[in-house]
Design a protein around this motif. Structure first.
Motif, PDB file in Angstrom:
ATOM      1  N   ILE A 259      57.574  77.801  44.872  1.00 35.68           N
ATOM      2  CA  ILE A 259      56.352  78.193  44.165  1.00 35.68           C
ATOM      3  C   ILE A 259      55.316  77.063  44.236  1.00 35.68           C
ATOM      4  O   ILE A 259      55.652  75.882  44.357  1.00 35.68           O
ATOM      5  CB  ILE A 259      56.634  78.601  42.701  1.00 35.68           C
ATOM      6  CG1 ILE A 259      56.979  77.403  41.820  1.00 35.68           C
ATOM      7  CG2 ILE A 259      57.744  79.648  42.634  1.00 35.68           C
ATOM      8  CD1 ILE A 259      57.019  77.738  40.330  1.00 35.68           C
ATOM      9  N   GLY A 260      54.055  77.462  44.187  1.00 32.18           N
ATOM     10  CA  GLY A 260      52.968  76.507  44.337  1.00 32.18           C
ATOM     11  C   GLY A 260      53.023  75.379  43.321  1.00 32.18           C
ATOM     12  O   GLY A 260      52.727  74.228  43.642  1.00 32.18           O
ATOM     13  N   ALA A 261      53.429  75.706  42.096  1.00 28.70           N
ATOM     14  CA  ALA A 261      53.446  74.695  41.035  1.00 28.70           C
ATOM     15  C   ALA A 261      54.495  73.620  41.305  1.00 28.70           C
ATOM     16  O   ALA A 261      54.377  72.503  40.791  1.00 28.70           O
ATOM     17  CB  ALA A 261      53.699  75.365  39.681  1.00 28.70           C
ATOM     18  N   ALA A 285      55.999  83.249  38.695  1.00 28.39           N
ATOM     19  CA  ALA A 285      55.510  82.184  39.577  1.00 28.39           C
ATOM     20  C   ALA A 285      53.980  82.158  39.594  1.00 28.39           C
ATOM     21  O   ALA A 285      53.366  81.086  39.603  1.00 28.39           O
ATOM     22  CB  ALA A 285      56.057  82.388  40.992  1.00 28.39           C
ATOM     23  N   TRP A 289      51.552  79.108  38.366  1.00 33.63           N
ATOM     24  CA  TRP A 289      50.500  78.521  39.203  1.00 33.63           C
ATOM     25  C   TRP A 289      49.197  78.406  38.419  1.00 33.63           C
ATOM     26  O   TRP A 289      48.526  77.362  38.442  1.00 33.63           O
ATOM     27  CB  TRP A 289      50.303  79.352  40.471  1.00 33.63           C
ATOM     28  CG  TRP A 289      49.131  78.916  41.312  1.00 33.63           C
ATOM     29  CD1 TRP A 289      47.983  79.597  41.534  1.00 33.63           C
ATOM     30  CD2 TRP A 289      49.001  77.677  42.021  1.00 33.63           C
ATOM     31  NE1 TRP A 289      47.136  78.883  42.350  1.00 33.63           N
ATOM     32  CE2 TRP A 289      47.736  77.693  42.660  1.00 33.63           C
ATOM     33  CE3 TRP A 289      49.825  76.568  42.178  1.00 33.63           C
ATOM     34  CZ2 TRP A 289      47.282  76.638  43.449  1.00 33.63           C
ATOM     35  CZ3 TRP A 289      49.364  75.508  42.964  1.00 33.63           C
ATOM     36  CH2 TRP A 289      48.113  75.544  43.588  1.00 33.63           C
ATOM     37  N   LEU A 293      47.243  74.909  37.449  1.00 33.76           N
ATOM     38  CA  LEU A 293      45.836  74.579  37.701  1.00 33.76           C
ATOM     39  C   LEU A 293      45.142  74.148  36.417  1.00 33.76           C
ATOM     40  O   LEU A 293      44.351  73.201  36.403  1.00 33.76           O
ATOM     41  CB  LEU A 293      45.118  75.777  38.336  1.00 33.76           C
ATOM     42  CG  LEU A 293      45.562  76.189  39.737  1.00 33.76           C
ATOM     43  CD1 LEU A 293      44.749  77.395  40.204  1.00 33.76           C
ATOM     44  CD2 LEU A 293      45.401  75.030  40.726  1.00 33.76           C
TER      45      LEU A 293
END
Lengths: 311, 249
Positions: A259-261, A285, A289, A293
Motif C-alpha cells: 500500500i502507498g502509505a 488501504a 493513503w 497524506l
C-alpha cells in the motif's frame, strides 16, 4: 554550486519524478522515500517538488562553493558541516567553502540531502529526476558539480513532529492482481512468514528472501501493467517488490501490492532486516493513503508557515 | 489452459485491485488482438471523456491499468464507471497512425538472423521478406521507455526465446520472442532473437515527444540496405526524426 568530493552509493538527483508517462514505458523514478525528500525540501524552504540528492547507506563528502542551507533526512545519518557535528533532520547554514560530510546511517537505506534553492539539474521529459534504467543520468561521481537554484534568505528549522508511519509493524498489502495464481497455502505463507530484505536491491526493485512462493498457475502471465509496490514472483519463487524505477509492465504474476502509505517504510528497511506482510482490504488501504497524506501535510505545513512568517 | 479445470473464471471484464491507487481492467487472460483493441479503445475513451480522479492509463495486451487518486475517487466507484464505459457501444475502431519503419535485415544487430533462418529451413532473405510482409500493430509499450510489442508476426516466424539472455542488445534492434515481434528502444538485456535493426530512435529523451510510438499505431517495415541504414542512422544521430506517421490518427 555543491561539488561531490566522494559520492555515497547510488547517489542521484531526484525530484518528484515523471508522472503520466507509464503508457510510454517510462516509470516515474523520483525518490524511494518521497516523504523524506519532501521533509528535506520543507526544512530548507523549497517547494516539495524541488530536486534534492538521494543516496544509499551514506558515506558521502561534498563541498559547498556558495552559501546555502541544507538538511539531511531519511534516517539518522551523522552529519558534519565544516568539521562540526550537526543534527540530521534539521536545516543548517553552510558557508561557501565548507565541507558537508554525511556518515553511514544504520537505521535507514536511503538518505536525502535537501539544499535551499533546489538542485538546478536539467529538466528532461518534465522532471529533474535521474532514471538510471532509462539512461537518464548516471550516479553522481567525484568531481560532479550540482548547480543550485536561487537562494532566498531563511532561518534554520527543525520539524515540529516526525514523519508519519515510520513505526514498526507489518508492511500492509492489498492482495492481487494475480493472487489467484497462488494456492491458499502459499498466500498464507506470504502473510505469516518473515521475509528478509536481501542485498539485491536498487532503485528498480527489492528482492526478498524467505519461503518460496510457487505459483500454481505458473510464473509466466501475459504481460500487464505494474506499479511501484507490485510484488512480483518470478520462477525462482523469490518475491521482488518493484520500486521507483520499476518497469511499467511485467510478465510475472503479482501476488500483492504494497500500500502507498507503507511503501516508503519498506524502501527504508535496512538490508538483512526482516519484514512481514499483512493483507488489508482495498477500501482500507485507500483510507490509509488519504490519512497518510493528511499526516504528512501536518508535519510539513508548520515548516512552511514558519518560513513564510519569519523568513 | 492447464489450470482451466480448477475453477471456472468469471467472464471478463475482471476488475483487479492493484494496491490502493490503481486497478486493472482485464478483458482476456491471453494475447488476443480483439481484447487489445478494446483495451486501447477504453484508454482512448477515457482520454476523450476524462473521468475525475484518473491519473493515467496504461494499455497492455489484454488489460488496461488505471491509476487513480483516492482523494478524488475510490476504486469501488471507479469500477462502476469503468463497467459503464465498457457497456457503451464500441466506437468505430480508430485507425492507428501508420509508420513506415526502415529496417536493415543484417548488420551487427542481426545476431540471430542466420541461426533462425537455418532453424526455419529458409534462407535469410526469405526470412526477411516474410518478416517485412505484414502490417503490424503496436499492442503495447512497456518493459522499457518506448519498447514496442507488435502483433501480427507470421506464424512461420514464431520462435522460442534464447535459453540464456544476452547482456545487451542494441537500441533499434528488431526482435522475435514467441509469437511477438518487437522494436527495441534502448540497449538492454534480452532473450529474444534479433534479425536486424532500424536506424529510427523510438526513444530520445531530448526530443518531444520522447517516445515515438503509441499502443494502437500500425507499422510497416521497409527493408533498406546497409549503406542506407548507415545514412539514415547518421541523420537520426543529427536529430532528424527520419519519418513522420503516414496516417495521423
Amino acid at each position: 554550486m555543491i561539488e561531490i568530493l566522494r559520492p555515497a552509493p547510488l547517489m542521484t538527483v531526484q525530484d518528484r519524478g515523471r508522472i503520466g508517462l507509464r503508457h510510454a514505458g517510462v516509470s516515474p523514478s523520483g525518490p524511494m522515500d518521497a516523504p523524506a525528500l519532501a521533509l528535506a525540501n520543507a526544512l530548507v524552504g523549497n517547494d516539495p517538488g524541488a530536486a534534492g540528492v538521494e543516496f544509499a547507506i551514506g558515506g558521502a563528502v561534498l563541498q559547498a562553493h556558495a552559501a546555502c542551507r541544507i538538511a539531511v533526512t531519511g534516517g539518522t545519518f551523522p552529519l558534519r558541516i565544516g568539521g562540526e557535528a550537526r543534527a540530521p533532520n534539521q536545516s543548517h547554514r553552510v558557508m561557501a567553502g565548507q565541507r558537508i560530510e554525511i556518515g553511514i546511517g544504520g537505521d535507514a537505506a536511503w538518505g536525502y540531502l535537501g539544499v535551499s534553492g533546489g538542485v538546478d539539474a536539467p529538466v528532461v521529459m518534465g522532471a529533474r529526476a535521474m532514471h538510471l534504467r532509462s539512461g537518464l543520468g548516471a550516479p553522481l561521481a567525484a568531481g560532479d558539480e550540482l548547480p543550485l537554484g536561487p537562494q532566498v534568505p531563511g532561518r534554520t528549522l527543525a520539524p515540529f513532529r516526525p514523519l508519519p508511519g515510520r513505526g514498526e509493524g507489518p508492511i500492509r498489502v492489498v492482495l492481487g492482481p494475480q493472487a489467484d495464481s497462488f494456492s491458499a497455502e502459499v498466500i498464507a505463507h506470504f502473510l505469516s512468514q518473515p521475509f528478509t530484505v536481501s542485498h539485491e536491491r536498487d532503485r528498480m526493485a527489492m528482492l526478498l528472501d524467505g519461503p518460496s512462493l510457487p505459483a500454481a498457475k505458473g510464473h509466466d502471465i501475459v504481460s500487464d501493467g505494474t506499479v511501484a509496490g507490485s510484488v512480483q514472483v518470478p520462477g525462482s519463487g523469490r518475491p521482488l517488490v518493484l520500486m521507483a524505477e520499476g518497469q511499467t509492465t511485467g510478465g510475472y504474476p503479482k501476488i500483492a501490492t504494497v500500500i502507498g502509505a507503507d511503501l516508503p517504510r519498506l524502501a527504508q528497511v535496512p538490508t538483512g532486516r526482516a519484514v512481514r506482510f499483512h493483507a488489508v482490504p482495498r477500501a482500507m488501504a485507500e483510507a490509509l493513503w488519504v490519512a497518510h497524506l493528511d499526516a504528512l501535510a501536518r508535519t510539513l505545513h508548520p515548516l512552511k508557515v514558519t518560513i513564510a512568517r519569519r523568513g | 489452459m492447464h489450470a482451466a479445470a480448477r475453477s471456472p473464471r468469471p467472464a471478463p471484464p475482471l476488475f483487479l485491485p492493484v494496491g490502493d491507487q490503481a486497478l486493472s481492467v482485464q478483458l482476456s487472460d491471453r494475447i488476443d488482438p480483439d481484447a487489445n483493441a478494446r483495451v486501447i479503445a477504453l484508454a482512448a475513451d477515457l482520454k476523450a471523456d476524462p473521468c475525475p480522479g484518473i491519473v493515467e492509463t496504461v494499455p497492455t495486451y489484454r488489460a488496461l491499468l488505471v491509476r487513480y487518486d483516492p482523494t478524488v475517487i475510490r476504486g469501488a466507484a471507479l469500477e462502476e464507471i469503468l463497467a459503464e464505459r465498457l457497456r457503451r457501444p464500441a466506437p468505430e475502431a480508430a485507425e492507428g497512425r501508420l509508420w513506415r519503419v526502415p529496417v536493415h535485415y543484417g548488420g551487427p544487430a542481426a545476431l540471430d538472423l542466420e541461426a533462425l533462418a537455418e532453424m526455419k529451413g529458409m534462407d535469410p532473405a526469405a526470412l526477411a521478406a516474410l518478416h517485412a510482409a505484414p502490417e503490424y500493430r503496436v499492442a503495447m509499450i512497456g518493459f522499457a521507455p518506448g519498447f514496442a510489442y507488435l502483433d501480427g508476426l507470421d506464424a512461420r516466424l514464431h520462435a522460442p526465446r534464447l535459453p540464456v539472455p544476452r547482456q545487451s542488445v542494441p537500441a533499434g534492434a528488431i526482435g522475435i520472442g514467441g509469437q511477438q515481434a518487437s522494436v527495441n528502444s534502448v540497449a538492454s538485456p534480452s532473450g529474444w532473437r534479433y534479425i536486424g535493426a532500424t536506424p529510427m530512435r523510438l526513444f530520445d529523451p531530448d526530443r518531444d515527444p520522447a517516445v515515438l510510438l503509441t499502443a494502437g499505431d500500425r507499422i510497416r517495415f521497409e527493408p533498406v540496405d546497409f549503406a542506407m541504414f548507415l545514412r539514415l542512422g547518421a541523420r537520426a544521430e543529427a536529430g532528424s526524426p527520419l519519418i513522420t506517421p503516414e496516417v495521423e490518427a
